[in-house]
Write a protein that holds these residues in place. Structure first.
Motif, PDB file in Angstrom:
ATOM      1  N   ALA A 132      -4.639  -0.787 -13.213  1.00 15.14           N
ATOM      2  CA  ALA A 132      -4.870  -2.161 -12.780  1.00 15.14           C
ATOM      3  C   ALA A 132      -4.216  -3.135 -13.757  1.00 15.14           C
ATOM      4  N   THR A 133      -4.061  -4.371 -13.304  1.00 13.11           N
ATOM      5  CA  THR A 133      -3.542  -5.439 -14.149  1.00 13.11           C
ATOM      6  C   THR A 133      -4.160  -6.754 -13.704  1.00 13.11           C
ATOM      7  N   LEU A 134      -3.996  -7.762 -14.506  1.00 10.18           N
ATOM      8  CA  LEU A 134      -4.501  -9.097 -14.184  1.00 10.18           C
ATOM      9  C   LEU A 134      -3.301 -10.016 -13.978  1.00 10.18           C
ATOM     10  N   ILE A 135      -3.224 -10.646 -12.806  1.00 10.22           N
ATOM     11  CA  ILE A 135      -2.143 -11.569 -12.490  1.00 10.22           C
ATOM     12  C   ILE A 135      -2.757 -12.866 -11.994  1.00 10.22           C
ATOM     13  N   ASP A 136      -2.487 -13.954 -12.709  1.00  8.91           N
ATOM     14  CA  ASP A 136      -3.016 -15.266 -12.344  1.00  8.91           C
ATOM     15  C   ASP A 136      -4.535 -15.236 -12.135  1.00  8.91           C
ATOM     16  N   GLY A 137      -5.217 -14.522 -13.008  1.00  8.86           N
ATOM     17  CA  GLY A 137      -6.677 -14.482 -12.954  1.00  8.86           C
ATOM     18  C   GLY A 137      -7.255 -13.550 -11.903  1.00  8.86           C
ATOM     19  N   ARG A 138      -6.399 -12.780 -11.237  1.00  8.33           N
ATOM     20  CA  ARG A 138      -6.874 -11.866 -10.188  1.00  8.33           C
ATOM     21  C   ARG A 138      -6.489 -10.434 -10.524  1.00  8.33           C
ATOM     22  N   ILE A 139      -7.347  -9.499 -10.151  1.00  8.81           N
ATOM     23  CA  ILE A 139      -7.103  -8.079 -10.367  1.00  8.81           C
ATOM     24  C   ILE A 139      -6.165  -7.543  -9.289  1.00  8.81           C
ATOM     25  N   TRP A 140      -5.167  -6.802  -9.731  1.00  6.90           N
ATOM     26  CA  TRP A 140      -4.244  -6.089  -8.848  1.00  6.90           C
ATOM     27  C   TRP A 140      -4.229  -4.632  -9.286  1.00  6.90           C
ATOM     28  N   VAL A 141      -4.039  -3.722  -8.344  1.00  7.82           N
ATOM     29  CA  VAL A 141      -4.067  -2.283  -8.609  1.00  7.82           C
ATOM     30  C   VAL A 141      -2.745  -1.685  -8.151  1.00  7.82           C
ATOM     31  N   THR A 142      -2.224  -0.723  -8.924  1.00  8.09           N
ATOM     32  CA  THR A 142      -0.983  -0.079  -8.488  1.00  8.09           C
ATOM     33  C   THR A 142      -1.274   0.829  -7.302  1.00  8.09           C
ATOM     34  N   LEU A 143      -0.452   0.703  -6.303  1.00  7.98           N
ATOM     35  CA  LEU A 143      -0.609   1.516  -5.105  1.00  7.98           C
ATOM     36  C   LEU A 143      -0.393   2.998  -5.433  1.00  7.98           C
ATOM     37  N   SER A 144       0.533   3.274  -6.343  1.00  8.46           N
ATOM     38  CA  SER A 144       0.826   4.672  -6.683  1.00  8.46           C
ATOM     39  C   SER A 144      -0.374   5.377  -7.299  1.00  8.46           C
ATOM     40  N   SER A 145      -1.138   4.693  -8.144  1.00  2.75           N
ATOM     41  CA  SER A 145      -2.280   5.357  -8.791  1.00  2.75           C
ATOM     42  C   SER A 145      -3.357   5.734  -7.776  1.00  2.75           C
ATOM     43  N   VAL A 146      -3.569   4.883  -6.785  1.00  2.00           N
ATOM     44  CA  VAL A 146      -4.577   5.176  -5.762  1.00  2.00           C
ATOM     45  C   VAL A 146      -4.065   6.271  -4.824  1.00  2.00           C
ATOM     46  N   CYS A 147      -2.827   6.145  -4.366  1.00  3.72           N
ATOM     47  CA  CYS A 147      -2.261   7.155  -3.466  1.00  3.72           C
ATOM     48  C   CYS A 147      -2.234   8.529  -4.126  1.00  3.72           C
ATOM     49  N   ASN A 148      -1.814   8.591  -5.385  1.00  6.13           N
ATOM     50  CA  ASN A 148      -1.758   9.880  -6.081  1.00  6.13           C
ATOM     51  C   ASN A 148      -3.142  10.516  -6.188  1.00  6.13           C
ATOM     52  N   SER A 149      -4.147   9.730  -6.493  1.00  9.44           N
ATOM     53  CA  SER A 149      -5.488  10.304  -6.638  1.00  9.44           C
ATOM     54  C   SER A 149      -6.082  10.724  -5.298  1.00  9.44           C
ATOM     55  N   LEU A 150      -5.591  10.141  -4.207  1.00  8.54           N
ATOM     56  CA  LEU A 150      -6.092  10.504  -2.873  1.00  8.54           C
ATOM     57  C   LEU A 150      -5.206  11.531  -2.171  1.00  8.54           C
ATOM     58  N   GLY A 151      -4.086  11.867  -2.802  1.00  8.79           N
ATOM     59  CA  GLY A 151      -3.196  12.855  -2.212  1.00  8.79           C
ATOM     60  C   GLY A 151      -2.510  12.368  -0.945  1.00  8.79           C
ATOM     61  N   ILE A 152      -2.212  11.065  -0.897  1.00 10.22           N
ATOM     62  CA  ILE A 152      -1.527  10.517   0.275  1.00 10.22           C
ATOM     63  C   ILE A 152      -0.156   9.978  -0.125  1.00 10.22           C
ATOM     64  N   HIS A 153       0.751   9.910   0.820  1.00  7.95           N
ATOM     65  CA  HIS A 153       2.146   9.547   0.594  1.00  7.95           C
ATOM     66  C   HIS A 153       2.277   8.040   0.383  1.00  7.95           C
ATOM     67  N   GLN A 154       2.692   7.651  -0.817  1.00  8.70           N
ATOM     68  CA  GLN A 154       2.773   6.226  -1.145  1.00  8.70           C
ATOM     69  C   GLN A 154       3.743   5.445  -0.258  1.00  8.70           C
ATOM     70  N   PRO A 155       4.985   5.890  -0.048  1.00  7.37           N
ATOM     71  CA  PRO A 155       5.902   5.099   0.792  1.00  7.37           C
ATOM     72  C   PRO A 155       5.349   4.837   2.198  1.00  7.37           C
ATOM     73  N   THR A 156       4.661   5.813   2.753  1.00  9.10           N
ATOM     74  CA  THR A 156       4.070   5.623   4.076  1.00  9.10           C
ATOM     75  C   THR A 156       3.002   4.533   4.025  1.00  9.10           C
ATOM     76  N   GLN A 157       2.191   4.546   2.983  1.00  7.18           N
ATOM     77  CA  GLN A 157       1.141   3.540   2.844  1.00  7.18           C
ATOM     78  C   GLN A 157       1.730   2.158   2.571  1.00  7.18           C
ATOM     79  N   GLN A 158       2.804   2.091   1.787  1.00  8.30           N
ATOM     80  CA  GLN A 158       3.484   0.807   1.552  1.00  8.30           C
ATOM     81  C   GLN A 158       3.935   0.212   2.877  1.00  8.30           C
ATOM     82  N   ASP A 159       4.616   1.028   3.675  1.00 10.83           N
ATOM     83  CA  ASP A 159       5.111   0.551   4.971  1.00 10.83           C
ATOM     84  C   ASP A 159       3.949   0.117   5.855  1.00 10.83           C
ATOM     85  N   ARG A 160       2.896   0.894   5.856  1.00  9.89           N
ATOM     86  CA  ARG A 160       1.722   0.585   6.668  1.00  9.89           C
ATOM     87  C   ARG A 160       1.098  -0.756   6.242  1.00  9.89           C
ATOM     88  N   LEU A 161       0.972  -0.963   4.940  1.00 12.90           N
ATOM     89  CA  LEU A 161       0.384  -2.210   4.449  1.00 12.90           C
ATOM     90  C   LEU A 161       1.277  -3.414   4.731  1.00 12.90           C
TER      91      LEU A 161
END
Length: 131
Positions: free
Chosen positions: A18-47
């Motif tokens: 995670a990181t803080l940008i302009d006072g808000r929390i943001w999370v890397t998509l790769s860290s969540v996808c990797n821990s869930l065993g799902i394909h990051q590029p597919t999730q990026q496109d979906r989002l």
């Protein structure tokens, strides 16, 4: 420059970045996808196709001090996206997904409270505050 730090989510052996940008929390998509065993590029496109998702590609400083460009999503997007993932899609990561769905908002609340007012936050000590 924004720095990444590890955030432990109760009920899982995994951490998310995670990181803080302009006072808000943001999370890397790769860290969540990797821990869930799902394909990051597919999730990026979906989002990117949704009207509610906030997804950005930004340079971040990793825990090793290297600059790397990564996709990040804000906490609202994270919680909405997690709710759209089917718990029974992947039996191997079902417990992790369920723990994320139950606990991620509380974890990020505590993290944001710990970061409030911090301008130059270090990676390791703040990750421990969130636990």
């Amino acid at each position: 420059m924004h720095y990444l730090f590890k955030v432990k989510v109760p009920g899982t052996p995994n951490t998310i970045d995670a990181t803080l940008i302009d006072g808000r929390i943001w999370v890397t998509l790769s860290s969540v996808c990797n821990s869930l065993g799902i394909h990051q590029p597919t999730q990026q496109d979906r989002l990117k196709l949704t009207c509610w998702a906030k997804i950005e590609r930004i340079p971040l400083v990793t825990e090793r001090g290297r600059e790397q460009t990564m996709y990040v999503i804000d906490r609202r997007t994270l919680t909405m996206w997690l709710a759209t993932l089917g718990v029974y899609r992947n039996k191997a990561t079902r417990k992790t997904l369920e723990a994320y769905q139950k606990n991620i908002d509380d974890v990020l609340d505590r993290l944001q409270q710990g970061l409030r007012g911090e301008k130059n936050y270090p990676a390791a000590p703040l990750a421990e505050k969130a636990q």
